[in-house]
Design a protein around this motif. Sequence first.
Motif, mmCIF file in Angstrom:
data_model
loop_
_atom_site.group_PDB
_atom_site.id
_atom_site.type_symbol
_atom_site.label_atom_id
_atom_site.label_comp_id
_atom_site.label_asym_id
_atom_site.label_seq_id
_atom_site.Cartn_x
_atom_site.Cartn_y
_atom_site.Cartn_z
ATOM 1 N N LEU A 1 -64.275 -27.112 29.101
ATOM 2 C CA LEU A 1 -63.190 -26.488 28.338
ATOM 3 C C LEU A 1 -62.531 -27.489 27.400
ATOM 4 O O LEU A 1 -62.217 -27.159 26.244
ATOM 5 N N MET A 2 -62.333 -28.723 27.874
ATOM 6 C CA MET A 2 -61.773 -29.750 26.997
ATOM 7 C C MET A 2 -62.716 -30.061 25.841
ATOM 8 O O MET A 2 -62.267 -30.289 24.708
ATOM 9 N N PHE A 3 -64.013 -30.041 26.109
ATOM 10 C CA PHE A 3 -65.001 -30.296 25.053
ATOM 11 C C PHE A 3 -64.955 -29.202 23.987
ATOM 12 O O PHE A 3 -65.093 -29.483 22.785
ATOM 13 N N ILE A 4 -64.751 -27.950 24.426
ATOM 14 C CA ILE A 4 -64.592 -26.863 23.457
ATOM 15 C C ILE A 4 -63.402 -27.161 22.542
ATOM 16 O O ILE A 4 -63.470 -26.961 21.321
ATOM 17 N N GLY A 5 -62.322 -27.657 23.146
ATOM 18 C CA GLY A 5 -61.159 -28.022 22.342
ATOM 19 C C GLY A 5 -61.459 -29.126 21.348
ATOM 20 O O GLY A 5 -60.997 -29.087 20.195
ATOM 21 N N ILE A 6 -62.242 -30.116 21.776
ATOM 22 C CA ILE A 6 -62.635 -31.203 20.871
ATOM 23 C C ILE A 6 -63.431 -30.649 19.692
ATOM 24 O O ILE A 6 -63.260 -31.073 18.537
ATOM 25 N N MET A 7 -64.309 -29.669 19.965
ATOM 26 C CA MET A 7 -65.092 -29.042 18.887
ATOM 27 C C MET A 7 -64.189 -28.223 17.955
ATOM 28 O O MET A 7 -64.417 -28.187 16.739
ATOM 29 N N VAL A 8 -63.194 -27.572 18.530
ATOM 30 C CA VAL A 8 -62.227 -26.839 17.700
ATOM 31 C C VAL A 8 -61.553 -27.795 16.720
ATOM 32 O O VAL A 8 -61.382 -27.475 15.537
ATOM 33 N N LYS A 9 -61.193 -28.970 17.217
ATOM 34 C CA LYS A 9 -60.555 -29.974 16.358
ATOM 35 C C LYS A 9 -61.540 -30.512 15.309
ATOM 36 O O LYS A 9 -61.200 -30.639 14.134
ATOM 37 N N LYS A 10 -62.765 -30.798 15.763
ATOM 38 C CA LYS A 10 -63.773 -31.385 14.880
ATOM 39 C C LYS A 10 -64.072 -30.476 13.679
ATOM 40 O O LYS A 10 -64.223 -30.936 12.545
ATOM 41 N N TYR A 11 -64.148 -29.160 13.942
ATOM 42 C CA TYR A 11 -64.501 -28.218 12.881
ATOM 43 C C TYR A 11 -63.269 -27.568 12.239
ATOM 44 O O TYR A 11 -63.394 -26.574 11.525
ATOM 45 N N HIS A 12 -62.078 -28.134 12.530
ATOM 46 C CA HIS A 12 -60.837 -27.714 11.878
ATOM 47 C C HIS A 12 -60.583 -26.206 12.006
ATOM 48 O O HIS A 12 -60.178 -25.543 11.038
ATOM 49 N N LEU A 13 -60.842 -25.666 13.189
ATOM 50 C CA LEU A 13 -60.620 -24.240 13.418
ATOM 51 C C LEU A 13 -59.137 -23.927 13.613
ATOM 52 O O LEU A 13 -58.722 -22.778 13.487
ATOM 53 N N LEU A 14 -58.371 -24.954 13.946
ATOM 54 C CA LEU A 14 -56.918 -24.818 14.040
ATOM 55 C C LEU A 14 -56.276 -25.975 13.292
ATOM 56 O O LEU A 14 -56.707 -27.120 13.435
ATOM 57 N N SER A 15 -55.265 -25.685 12.509
ATOM 58 C CA SER A 15 -54.525 -26.757 11.846
ATOM 59 C C SER A 15 -53.612 -27.422 12.872
ATOM 60 O O SER A 15 -53.362 -26.884 13.956
ATOM 61 N N SER A 16 -53.102 -28.591 12.540
ATOM 62 C CA SER A 16 -52.212 -29.295 13.467
ATOM 63 C C SER A 16 -50.953 -28.480 13.749
ATOM 64 O O SER A 16 -50.444 -28.464 14.876
ATOM 65 N N ILE A 17 -50.453 -27.763 12.744
ATOM 66 C CA ILE A 17 -49.261 -26.931 12.931
ATOM 67 C C ILE A 17 -49.573 -25.756 13.850
ATOM 68 O O ILE A 17 -48.803 -25.419 14.757
ATOM 69 N N GLU A 18 -50.724 -25.113 13.622
ATOM 70 C CA GLU A 18 -51.136 -23.995 14.487
ATOM 71 C C GLU A 18 -51.325 -24.456 15.922
ATOM 72 O O GLU A 18 -50.969 -23.743 16.873
ATOM 73 N N LEU A 19 -51.859 -25.646 16.096
ATOM 74 C CA LEU A 19 -52.080 -26.190 17.432
ATOM 75 C C LEU A 19 -50.755 -26.430 18.154
ATOM 76 O O LEU A 19 -50.626 -26.133 19.345
ATOM 77 N N VAL A 20 -49.775 -26.937 17.419
ATOM 78 C CA VAL A 20 -48.441 -27.153 18.003
ATOM 79 C C VAL A 20 -47.837 -25.831 18.455
ATOM 80 O O VAL A 20 -47.284 -25.720 19.564
#
Length: 313
Positions: A18-37
């Motif tokens: 599950l954490m790796f999925i999150g890393i991939m979400v970050k890598k491919y910019h599927l969520l902006s930093s603001i959206e993530l917050v």
Amino acid sequence: MNSNFVIAVEAVIPLFCLMFIGIMVKKYHLLSSIELVHLNKMVFEVFFSIMMFYNIYTTDLASTLRPKLMIFGAAALFVIYIAAFSLVCFFEKDNRRRGAMIQAIFRSNFVLMGIPLVSNIFGDDAIAVPTMMIAIIVPLYNILGVFTLETFRGRKFAFWPIFIQVLKNPMIVGALLGAVCLLIGLPIPKPILKPLGQITAATSPLALIILGASFEFGSSRKNKLQLGICVISRLLIVPAVVLTAAVLLGFRGIELVTLISIFCTPCAVASFAMAQQMDSDADLAGNCVVFTSLLSCFTIFFWILLFKELGMF
């Protein structure tokens, strides 16, 4: 293949997938930093509150309330905190680093990683026991964390304002509401309870994905020694001391695994946010979160395998 080895693998791998999925979400910019917050805030303020309410409301108090476990968990946390405070103050002279290091050693990612760890081993029906522990451990984490950072920022520690803020923590609010509704026997209709259960089931997976997507690799070269002390203390020394004491005192089964979920999990993500807000060494705090989270893949597996091989659960 050794069945205990398989159990240990099955307990740990889902967390890091599950954490790796999150890393991939970050890598491919599927969520902006603001959206993530914003998403992170929603999970902590809404999902975790509902999870606490649902798990406590639907629990059988006679089988899940463990006073001995609660007392031991709180006492062990205080002992670890005092030891960390004393040793860090002796070896480290920089106040900004002191606060970050002490938090990294005593404060774990129990809620994010500990609850799903117990679930992976015993099933979803068993998480009422670690959920009960949240009501004890999380307030202590918050109070001790603020006390530590305020001390090394040079400001006066005010207990009651902090205590009131702790009571406003969404997880604590959810726990208190769940306990009140359970104790007074308030009936909640099934059409309402069912979606609360569905949100509860989604909370831990979503939180772990967000954790993976939130990783930031700061500069670790200037803090190598301090980072090494924190990582070794958090993942090896603290678990070894606490779990040895727990076994000698007779804790077994789900109680021992609950203690593993509290004292073997990596540094709390909240410690990084607090370090930023309270003039501590945020780079060191952030690196402690990242490195302990990554290395805990191996250390959590080790602790689970060890105690499973010893027949402790």
